[in-house]
Design a protein around this motif. Sequence first.
Motif, PDB file in Angstrom:
ATOM      1  N   HIS A 159       0.813  -1.209   0.000  1.00  0.00           N
ATOM      2  CA  HIS A 159       0.000   0.000   0.000  1.00  0.00           C
ATOM      3  C   HIS A 159       0.853   1.269   0.000  1.00  0.00           C
ATOM      4  O   HIS A 159       0.488   2.253  -0.639  1.00  0.00           O
ATOM      5  CB  HIS A 159      -0.931   0.030   1.217  1.00  0.00           C
ATOM      6  N   ILE A 160       1.961   1.261   0.710  1.00  0.00           N
ATOM      7  CA  ILE A 160       2.790   2.459   0.833  1.00  0.00           C
ATOM      8  C   ILE A 160       3.243   2.962  -0.526  1.00  0.00           C
ATOM      9  O   ILE A 160       3.342   4.166  -0.762  1.00  0.00           O
ATOM     10  CB  ILE A 160       4.004   2.226   1.782  1.00  0.00           C
ATOM     11  N   PHE A 161       3.496   2.064  -1.471  1.00  0.00           N
ATOM     12  CA  PHE A 161       3.920   2.450  -2.817  1.00  0.00           C
ATOM     13  C   PHE A 161       2.862   3.338  -3.459  1.00  0.00           C
ATOM     14  O   PHE A 161       3.159   4.408  -3.990  1.00  0.00           O
ATOM     15  CB  PHE A 161       4.177   1.194  -3.656  1.00  0.00           C
ATOM     16  N   TYR A 162       1.605   2.941  -3.390  1.00  0.00           N
ATOM     17  CA  TYR A 162       0.516   3.696  -4.009  1.00  0.00           C
ATOM     18  C   TYR A 162       0.227   4.969  -3.225  1.00  0.00           C
ATOM     19  O   TYR A 162      -0.134   5.994  -3.808  1.00  0.00           O
ATOM     20  CB  TYR A 162      -0.728   2.809  -4.124  1.00  0.00           C
ATOM     21  N   GLN A 163       0.413   4.929  -1.914  1.00  0.00           N
ATOM     22  CA  GLN A 163       0.234   6.131  -1.102  1.00  0.00           C
ATOM     23  C   GLN A 163       1.293   7.171  -1.445  1.00  0.00           C
ATOM     24  O   GLN A 163       0.995   8.362  -1.540  1.00  0.00           O
ATOM     25  CB  GLN A 163       0.264   5.773   0.382  1.00  0.00           C
ATOM     26  N   LEU A 164       2.531   6.729  -1.634  1.00  0.00           N
ATOM     27  CA  LEU A 164       3.595   7.656  -2.033  1.00  0.00           C
ATOM     28  C   LEU A 164       3.328   8.230  -3.424  1.00  0.00           C
ATOM     29  O   LEU A 164       3.479   9.433  -3.642  1.00  0.00           O
ATOM     30  CB  LEU A 164       4.957   6.961  -2.012  1.00  0.00           C
ATOM     31  N   CYS A 165       2.926   7.373  -4.360  1.00  0.00           N
ATOM     32  CA  CYS A 165       2.628   7.851  -5.715  1.00  0.00           C
ATOM     33  C   CYS A 165       1.478   8.850  -5.709  1.00  0.00           C
ATOM     34  O   CYS A 165       1.519   9.852  -6.423  1.00  0.00           O
ATOM     35  CB  CYS A 165       2.316   6.683  -6.644  1.00  0.00           C
ATOM     36  N   SER A 167       0.795  10.850  -3.414  1.00  0.00           N
ATOM     37  CA  SER A 167       1.274  12.070  -2.756  1.00  0.00           C
ATOM     38  C   SER A 167       2.439  12.700  -3.499  1.00  0.00           C
ATOM     39  O   SER A 167       3.071  13.630  -2.988  1.00  0.00           O
ATOM     40  CB  SER A 167       1.715  11.757  -1.323  1.00  0.00           C
ATOM     41  N   ALA A 168       2.747  12.234  -4.699  1.00  0.00           N
ATOM     42  CA  ALA A 168       3.935  12.666  -5.436  1.00  0.00           C
ATOM     43  C   ALA A 168       4.003  14.176  -5.630  1.00  0.00           C
ATOM     44  O   ALA A 168       5.101  14.743  -5.673  1.00  0.00           O
ATOM     45  CB  ALA A 168       3.998  11.963  -6.792  1.00  0.00           C
ATOM     46  N   MET A 169       2.869  14.838  -5.747  1.00  0.00           N
ATOM     47  CA  MET A 169       2.870  16.283  -6.000  1.00  0.00           C
ATOM     48  C   MET A 169       3.013  17.105  -4.721  1.00  0.00           C
ATOM     49  O   MET A 169       3.179  18.317  -4.791  1.00  0.00           O
ATOM     50  CB  MET A 169       1.604  16.691  -6.754  1.00  0.00           C
ATOM     51  N   GLN A 170       2.981  16.468  -3.560  1.00  0.00           N
ATOM     52  CA  GLN A 170       3.168  17.183  -2.300  1.00  0.00           C
ATOM     53  C   GLN A 170       4.620  17.664  -2.224  1.00  0.00           C
ATOM     54  O   GLN A 170       5.542  16.925  -2.602  1.00  0.00           O
ATOM     55  CB  GLN A 170       2.859  16.279  -1.110  1.00  0.00           C
ATOM     56  N   PRO A 171       4.870  18.860  -1.723  1.00  0.00           N
ATOM     57  CA  PRO A 171       6.232  19.402  -1.700  1.00  0.00           C
ATOM     58  C   PRO A 171       7.259  18.498  -1.016  1.00  0.00           C
ATOM     59  O   PRO A 171       8.382  18.359  -1.492  1.00  0.00           O
ATOM     60  CB  PRO A 171       6.084  20.718  -0.930  1.00  0.00           C
ATOM     61  N   GLU A 172       6.866  17.858   0.078  1.00  0.00           N
ATOM     62  CA  GLU A 172       7.821  17.019   0.811  1.00  0.00           C
ATOM     63  C   GLU A 172       8.193  15.736   0.069  1.00  0.00           C
ATOM     64  O   GLU A 172       9.145  15.055   0.450  1.00  0.00           O
ATOM     65  CB  GLU A 172       7.330  16.705   2.224  1.00  0.00           C
ATOM     66  N   PHE A 173       7.463  15.405  -1.008  1.00  0.00           N
ATOM     67  CA  PHE A 173       7.753  14.187  -1.766  1.00  0.00           C
ATOM     68  C   PHE A 173       8.332  14.468  -3.152  1.00  0.00           C
ATOM     69  O   PHE A 173       8.672  13.537  -3.878  1.00  0.00           O
ATOM     70  CB  PHE A 173       6.486  13.331  -1.910  1.00  0.00           C
ATOM     71  N   HIS A 175      11.186  15.423  -4.166  1.00  0.00           N
ATOM     72  CA  HIS A 175      12.549  14.907  -4.387  1.00  0.00           C
ATOM     73  C   HIS A 175      12.574  13.417  -4.713  1.00  0.00           C
ATOM     74  O   HIS A 175      13.569  12.896  -5.212  1.00  0.00           O
ATOM     75  CB  HIS A 175      13.438  15.213  -3.176  1.00  0.00           C
ATOM     76  N   LEU A 176      11.484  12.720  -4.482  1.00  0.00           N
ATOM     77  CA  LEU A 176      11.428  11.290  -4.794  1.00  0.00           C
ATOM     78  C   LEU A 176      11.197  11.039  -6.285  1.00  0.00           C
ATOM     79  O   LEU A 176      11.384   9.914  -6.752  1.00  0.00           O
ATOM     80  CB  LEU A 176      10.330  10.606  -3.973  1.00  0.00           C
ATOM     81  N   LYS A 177      10.761  12.106  -7.005  1.00  0.00           N
ATOM     82  CA  LYS A 177      10.529  12.016  -8.448  1.00  0.00           C
ATOM     83  C   LYS A 177       9.564  10.880  -8.815  1.00  0.00           C
ATOM     84  O   LYS A 177       9.787  10.130  -9.759  1.00  0.00           O
ATOM     85  CB  LYS A 177      11.849  11.877  -9.207  1.00  0.00           C
ATOM     86  N   LEU A 178       8.509  10.757  -8.028  1.00  0.00           N
ATOM     87  CA  LEU A 178       7.496   9.743  -8.281  1.00  0.00           C
ATOM     88  C   LEU A 178       6.459  10.259  -9.267  1.00  0.00           C
ATOM     89  O   LEU A 178       6.169  11.454  -9.316  1.00  0.00           O
ATOM     90  CB  LEU A 178       6.784   9.345  -6.978  1.00  0.00           C
ATOM     91  N   GLY A 179       5.906   9.360 -10.017  1.00  0.00           N
ATOM     92  CA  GLY A 179       4.815   9.691 -10.923  1.00  0.00           C
ATOM     93  C   GLY A 179       3.637   8.803 -10.603  1.00  0.00           C
ATOM     94  O   GLY A 179       3.417   8.417  -9.459  1.00  0.00           O
ATOM     95  N   ARG A 180       2.891   8.452 -11.650  1.00  0.00           N
ATOM     96  CA  ARG A 180       1.761   7.565 -11.462  1.00  0.00           C
ATOM     97  C   ARG A 180       2.271   6.167 -11.116  1.00  0.00           C
ATOM     98  O   ARG A 180       3.332   5.760 -11.565  1.00  0.00           O
ATOM     99  CB  ARG A 180       0.908   7.522 -12.725  1.00  0.00           C
ATOM    100  N   SER A 181       1.498   5.409 -10.347  1.00  0.00           N
ATOM    101  CA  SER A 181       1.959   4.082  -9.913  1.00  0.00           C
ATOM    102  C   SER A 181       2.197   3.154 -11.094  1.00  0.00           C
ATOM    103  O   SER A 181       3.118   2.328 -11.060  1.00  0.00           O
ATOM    104  CB  SER A 181       0.949   3.454  -8.949  1.00  0.00           C
ATOM    105  N   GLN A 182       1.423   3.301 -12.162  1.00  0.00           N
ATOM    106  CA  GLN A 182       1.613   2.431 -13.323  1.00  0.00           C
ATOM    107  C   GLN A 182       2.979   2.659 -13.969  1.00  0.00           C
ATOM    108  O   GLN A 182       3.564   1.751 -14.545  1.00  0.00           O
ATOM    109  CB  GLN A 182       0.526   2.683 -14.382  1.00  0.00           C
TER     110      GLN A 182
END
Length: 189
Positions: A159-165, A167-173, A175-182
């Motif tokens: 679940h954490i993977f999808y929760q991080l994805c 939240s990707a647009m949140q300022p604190e995230f 730097h992780l350079k996450l996009g859509r989970s797919q």
Amino acid sequence: VVGIILVAINPYKQLPIYGDAIIHAYSGQNMGDMDPHIFAVAEEAYKQMARNNKNQSIIVSGESGAGKTVSARYTMRYFATVSKSSSNAHVEDKVLASNPVTEAVGNAKTTRNDNSSRFGKYTEISFDQSYQIIGANMRTYLLEKSRVVFQSENERNYHIFYQLCASAMQPEFKHLKLGRSQENNLLFI
């Protein structure tokens, strides 16, 4: 020495067999005097602990979706109620308050269960000399690591993977350079 074995089946619906009245009905009863129930197992362990002043173990085992977490929760509620731990009356709530974090990192959607634990859990409940709950400790083990890089059809990563994805647009995230989970399914941290 193996004690009582209870086979329980998850009915996949709420049943009125876990309320306080049922707890009180099983409290103080001898094993076998009442119908088989998770409360009967908990009562026997509680009595053996008090009678013999020895640690007791209850092992809850089963397949995905069998109701192991719920059975453990009912057991903790039983102990909190029968031990009359007034200051710790909701000890199971305190112990299980860590569940959302634990579940985010260790639970995933499977073909049989949308919130399946992909790890083992060991919960230790501590009692004082008057057999009232004074605390608890939860440990996790045997995390299914293969799920990080591969999921079977119709199953998901933790679940954490999808929760991080999400939240990707949140300022604190950022730097992780996450996009859509797919797009990031193999970029689990």
